[in-house]
Design a protein around this motif. Sequence first.
Motif, PDB file in Angstrom:
ATOM      1  N   ASN A  85       6.729  -4.427  -2.691  1.00 51.17           N
ATOM      2  CA  ASN A  85       5.976  -5.316  -3.502  1.00 51.17           C
ATOM      3  C   ASN A  85       6.521  -5.906  -4.660  1.00 51.17           C
ATOM      4  OD1 ASN A  85       3.272  -4.036  -2.153  1.00 51.17           O
ATOM      5  ND2 ASN A  85       4.392  -2.393  -2.889  1.00 51.17           N
ATOM      6  N   PRO A  86       7.584  -6.816  -4.595  1.00 52.02           N
ATOM      7  CA  PRO A  86       8.310  -7.412  -5.580  1.00 52.02           C
ATOM      8  C   PRO A  86       7.287  -8.538  -6.478  1.00 52.02           C
ATOM      9  CG  PRO A  86       8.892  -8.384  -3.495  1.00 52.02           C
ATOM     10  CD  PRO A  86       8.469  -7.059  -3.131  1.00 52.02           C
ATOM     11  N   GLU A  87       6.422  -9.092  -5.708  1.00 49.47           N
ATOM     12  CA  GLU A  87       5.725  -9.983  -6.238  1.00 49.47           C
ATOM     13  C   GLU A  87       4.611  -9.665  -7.112  1.00 49.47           C
ATOM     14  OE1 GLU A  87       6.261 -10.304  -2.989  1.00 49.47           O
ATOM     15  OE2 GLU A  87       7.548 -11.886  -2.685  1.00 49.47           O
ATOM     16  N   LYS A  88       4.040  -8.416  -6.465  1.00 51.22           N
ATOM     17  CA  LYS A  88       2.935  -7.557  -7.357  1.00 51.22           C
ATOM     18  C   LYS A  88       3.703  -6.958  -8.795  1.00 51.22           C
ATOM     19  CE  LYS A  88      -0.094  -6.219  -3.665  1.00 51.22           C
ATOM     20  NZ  LYS A  88      -0.788  -4.900  -2.842  1.00 51.22           N
ATOM     21  N   VAL A  89       4.729  -6.641  -8.585  1.00 50.42           N
ATOM     22  CA  VAL A  89       5.474  -5.853  -9.871  1.00 50.42           C
ATOM     23  C   VAL A  89       5.638  -6.888 -10.818  1.00 50.42           C
ATOM     24  CG1 VAL A  89       7.507  -4.947 -10.585  1.00 50.42           C
ATOM     25  CG2 VAL A  89       6.838  -4.214  -8.477  1.00 50.42           C
ATOM     26  N   LEU A  90       5.864  -8.280 -10.541  1.00 50.01           N
ATOM     27  CA  LEU A  90       6.112  -9.188 -11.453  1.00 50.01           C
ATOM     28  C   LEU A  90       4.904  -9.230 -12.509  1.00 50.01           C
ATOM     29  CD1 LEU A  90       8.561 -11.292 -11.794  1.00 50.01           C
ATOM     30  CD2 LEU A  90       7.091 -12.962 -10.523  1.00 50.01           C
ATOM     31  N   TYR A  91       3.747  -8.913 -11.989  1.00 50.99           N
ATOM     32  CA  TYR A  91       2.751  -9.162 -13.015  1.00 50.99           C
ATOM     33  C   TYR A  91       1.999  -7.713 -13.576  1.00 50.99           C
ATOM     34  CZ  TYR A  91       3.014 -13.869 -10.992  1.00 50.99           C
ATOM     35  OH  TYR A  91       3.278 -15.113 -10.463  1.00 50.99           O
ATOM     36  N   MET A  92       3.058  -6.886 -13.225  1.00 53.46           N
ATOM     37  CA  MET A  92       2.294  -5.573 -13.466  1.00 53.46           C
ATOM     38  C   MET A  92       3.155  -4.963 -14.886  1.00 53.46           C
ATOM     39  SD  MET A  92       2.645  -3.581  -9.818  1.00 53.46           S
ATOM     40  CE  MET A  92       1.748  -2.159 -10.510  1.00 53.46           C
ATOM     41  N   SER A  93       2.106  -4.058 -15.905  1.00 60.95           N
ATOM     42  CA  SER A  93       2.794  -3.864 -17.098  1.00 60.95           C
ATOM     43  C   SER A  93       3.645  -2.465 -16.509  1.00 60.95           C
ATOM     44  CB  SER A  93       1.815  -3.346 -17.931  1.00 60.95           C
ATOM     45  OG  SER A  93       0.964  -2.256 -17.439  1.00 60.95           O
ATOM     46  N   ILE A  94       4.135  -1.913 -17.491  1.00 62.00           N
ATOM     47  CA  ILE A  94       5.175  -0.779 -17.337  1.00 62.00           C
ATOM     48  C   ILE A  94       4.053   0.608 -16.965  1.00 62.00           C
ATOM     49  CG2 ILE A  94       5.460   0.096 -19.704  1.00 62.00           C
ATOM     50  CD1 ILE A  94       7.996   1.251 -18.866  1.00 62.00           C
ATOM     51  N   THR A  95       3.244   0.447 -17.532  1.00 57.27           N
ATOM     52  CA  THR A  95       1.996   1.232 -17.234  1.00 57.27           C
ATOM     53  C   THR A  95       1.250   1.020 -15.985  1.00 57.27           C
ATOM     54  OG1 THR A  95       1.407   1.504 -19.789  1.00 57.27           O
ATOM     55  CG2 THR A  95      -0.185   2.691 -18.191  1.00 57.27           C
ATOM     56  N   ASP A  96       1.083  -0.151 -15.635  1.00 55.85           N
ATOM     57  CA  ASP A  96       0.682  -0.155 -14.093  1.00 55.85           C
ATOM     58  C   ASP A  96       1.282   0.053 -13.213  1.00 55.85           C
ATOM     59  OD1 ASP A  96      -1.819  -1.568 -15.403  1.00 55.85           O
ATOM     60  OD2 ASP A  96      -0.905  -3.591 -15.409  1.00 55.85           O
ATOM     61  N   LEU A  97       2.914   0.068 -13.145  1.00 54.14           N
ATOM     62  CA  LEU A  97       3.660   0.392 -12.334  1.00 54.14           C
ATOM     63  C   LEU A  97       3.874   1.787 -12.129  1.00 54.14           C
ATOM     64  CD1 LEU A  97       5.732  -0.501 -10.061  1.00 54.14           C
ATOM     65  CD2 LEU A  97       7.509  -0.638 -12.040  1.00 54.14           C
ATOM     66  N   ALA A  98       3.802   2.464 -13.373  1.00 54.91           N
ATOM     67  CA  ALA A  98       3.821   3.976 -13.339  1.00 54.91           C
ATOM     68  C   ALA A  98       2.955   4.594 -12.776  1.00 54.91           C
ATOM     69  CB  ALA A  98       4.081   4.440 -14.894  1.00 54.91           C
ATOM     70  N   ASN A  99       1.643   4.028 -12.995  1.00 50.65           N
ATOM     71  CA  ASN A  99       0.390   4.656 -12.326  1.00 50.65           C
ATOM     72  C   ASN A  99       0.306   4.516 -10.956  1.00 50.65           C
ATOM     73  OD1 ASN A  99      -0.548   5.696 -14.765  1.00 50.65           O
ATOM     74  ND2 ASN A  99      -2.049   3.860 -15.200  1.00 50.65           N
ATOM     75  N   VAL A 100       0.697   3.383 -10.489  1.00 53.59           N
ATOM     76  CA  VAL A 100       0.736   3.050  -8.911  1.00 53.59           C
ATOM     77  C   VAL A 100       1.714   3.980  -7.911  1.00 53.59           C
ATOM     78  CG1 VAL A 100       2.339   1.184  -8.771  1.00 53.59           C
ATOM     79  CG2 VAL A 100       0.235   1.260  -7.187  1.00 53.59           C
ATOM     80  N   CYS A 101       2.923   4.381  -8.799  1.00 55.23           N
ATOM     81  CA  CYS A 101       3.866   5.098  -8.267  1.00 55.23           C
ATOM     82  C   CYS A 101       3.771   6.608  -8.376  1.00 55.23           C
ATOM     83  CB  CYS A 101       5.237   4.545  -8.692  1.00 55.23           C
ATOM     84  SG  CYS A 101       5.876   3.033  -8.482  1.00 55.23           S
ATOM     85  N   GLU A 102       2.849   6.763  -9.282  1.00 52.09           N
ATOM     86  CA  GLU A 102       2.123   8.330  -9.725  1.00 52.09           C
ATOM     87  C   GLU A 102       3.581   8.898 -10.331  1.00 52.09           C
ATOM     88  OE1 GLU A 102       1.075   9.850  -5.909  1.00 52.09           O
ATOM     89  OE2 GLU A 102      -0.939   9.074  -6.128  1.00 52.09           O
ATOM     90  N   VAL A 103       4.236   8.440 -11.225  1.00 50.18           N
ATOM     91  CA  VAL A 103       5.150   8.781 -12.098  1.00 50.18           C
ATOM     92  C   VAL A 103       4.948   8.547 -13.570  1.00 50.18           C
ATOM     93  CG1 VAL A 103       6.928   8.536 -10.356  1.00 50.18           C
ATOM     94  CG2 VAL A 103       6.743   6.734 -11.871  1.00 50.18           C
ATOM     95  N   GLY A 104       5.670   9.007 -14.421  1.00 51.31           N
ATOM     96  CA  GLY A 104       5.590   8.779 -15.752  1.00 51.31           C
ATOM     97  C   GLY A 104       6.301   7.429 -16.427  1.00 51.31           C
ATOM     98  N   GLU A 105       5.832   6.968 -17.309  1.00 51.77           N
ATOM     99  CA  GLU A 105       6.395   5.587 -17.888  1.00 51.77           C
ATOM    100  C   GLU A 105       7.905   5.815 -17.989  1.00 51.77           C
ATOM    101  OE1 GLU A 105       4.265   3.579 -21.192  1.00 51.77           O
ATOM    102  OE2 GLU A 105       2.441   3.904 -20.159  1.00 51.77           O
ATOM    103  N   THR A 106       8.489   6.942 -18.604  1.00 51.19           N
ATOM    104  CA  THR A 106       9.748   6.984 -18.965  1.00 51.19           C
ATOM    105  C   THR A 106      10.577   7.242 -17.507  1.00 51.19           C
ATOM    106  OG1 THR A 106       9.449   9.675 -18.508  1.00 51.19           O
ATOM    107  CG2 THR A 106       9.515   8.826 -20.717  1.00 51.19           C
ATOM    108  N   SER A 107      10.114   7.412 -16.315  1.00 51.56           N
ATOM    109  CA  SER A 107      10.544   7.194 -15.115  1.00 51.56           C
ATOM    110  C   SER A 107      11.046   5.750 -14.752  1.00 51.56           C
ATOM    111  CB  SER A 107       9.978   7.915 -13.892  1.00 51.56           C
ATOM    112  OG  SER A 107       9.952   9.315 -14.058  1.00 51.56           O
ATOM    113  N   VAL A 108       9.919   5.067 -15.040  1.00 52.23           N
ATOM    114  CA  VAL A 108      10.029   3.716 -14.678  1.00 52.23           C
ATOM    115  C   VAL A 108      11.449   3.187 -15.659  1.00 52.23           C
ATOM    116  CG1 VAL A 108       9.202   1.383 -15.017  1.00 52.23           C
ATOM    117  CG2 VAL A 108       7.787   3.188 -14.051  1.00 52.23           C
ATOM    118  N   TYR A 109      11.232   3.678 -16.905  1.00 54.27           N
ATOM    119  CA  TYR A 109      12.412   3.171 -17.879  1.00 54.27           C
ATOM    120  C   TYR A 109      13.708   3.480 -17.445  1.00 54.27           C
ATOM    121  CZ  TYR A 109      14.752   2.770 -22.128  1.00 54.27           C
ATOM    122  OH  TYR A 109      15.787   2.113 -23.138  1.00 54.27           O
TER     123      TYR A 109
END
Length: 281
Positions: A35-59
């Motif tokens: 979902n590259p286009e969706k990620v473009l408009y997501m905050s780090i919190t949004d991405l972490a939630n949809v992936c069911e991981v912590g924000e630190t994992s995204v970072y």
Amino acid sequence: MIKKGKKVGLTLQIQTSYNQLTKAEKKVADYILANPEKVLYMSITDLANVCEVGETSVYRFCRTMLFQGYQEFKMQLSLYLASEENNDSALDSSKLEDRVMSSHIQAIEESYQLLDAKMLQQMIEMMEESKKIYFFGVGDSLQIAQDAWNRFIRITDKVSIINDPHMQSMAISLGGPEDLLVLFSYSGATKDIIHIAKQAKEAGVKVVCITHFKQSPLIAYTDAYLLCGSKESPLEGGSTSVKVGQLFLVDLLFQTYRSRNKAVSIENQHKSTRAVVEKLV
């Protein structure tokens, strides 16, 4: 690992580094690749939630891919998708005006759909009860704050605006429970805005905001908020569509406040109009 500096597609860079990622980072990578286009408009919190991981994992994923952080990663993703789009097809200039009009209409429609009537009512009541109202923003959001001040200064003398973030912080630190701070921030994560919101709460000032992301650091400091529509990629900073969505909410606040305080608003509007009538040709 493929070095970031080499000219290689971002998706290929993720794929070739996949085996080096942790289990949580692989969840992030999988979602981005799908979902590259969706990620473009997501905050780090949004991405972490949809992936069911912590924000630190995204970072950590961004750091593993040799980016300084999430914002730099999104910038590179935006550049990559833009280059792919340019390679696929040229922009049909004859339809450009339709696309611009459609994006502006969509921004208003999304802002309307996201509108929380109870939040709007709460914000209006706080504006009515406050002795002083500050409109603050930083960068492009400052323009919206100025537009809001320009609207309200015609009907009430209790609105104020300060352009410099340092001056904003100093002014709000001297505020109190009878004051209201209205913040404008599309991302809700701008450091200056978060700093000002935090100082306002420490001083006892009520805080409301117009933002896009419900799950953003700014929301934690607000007493009420309105969400604006439209999406903005890292390459579209200052997007007109975003401003259109925010201005719709500003005008809604203005019209509601004016209708609830009609007599004094009309009287003040007449006074403010007469003050400049001689300057108009």
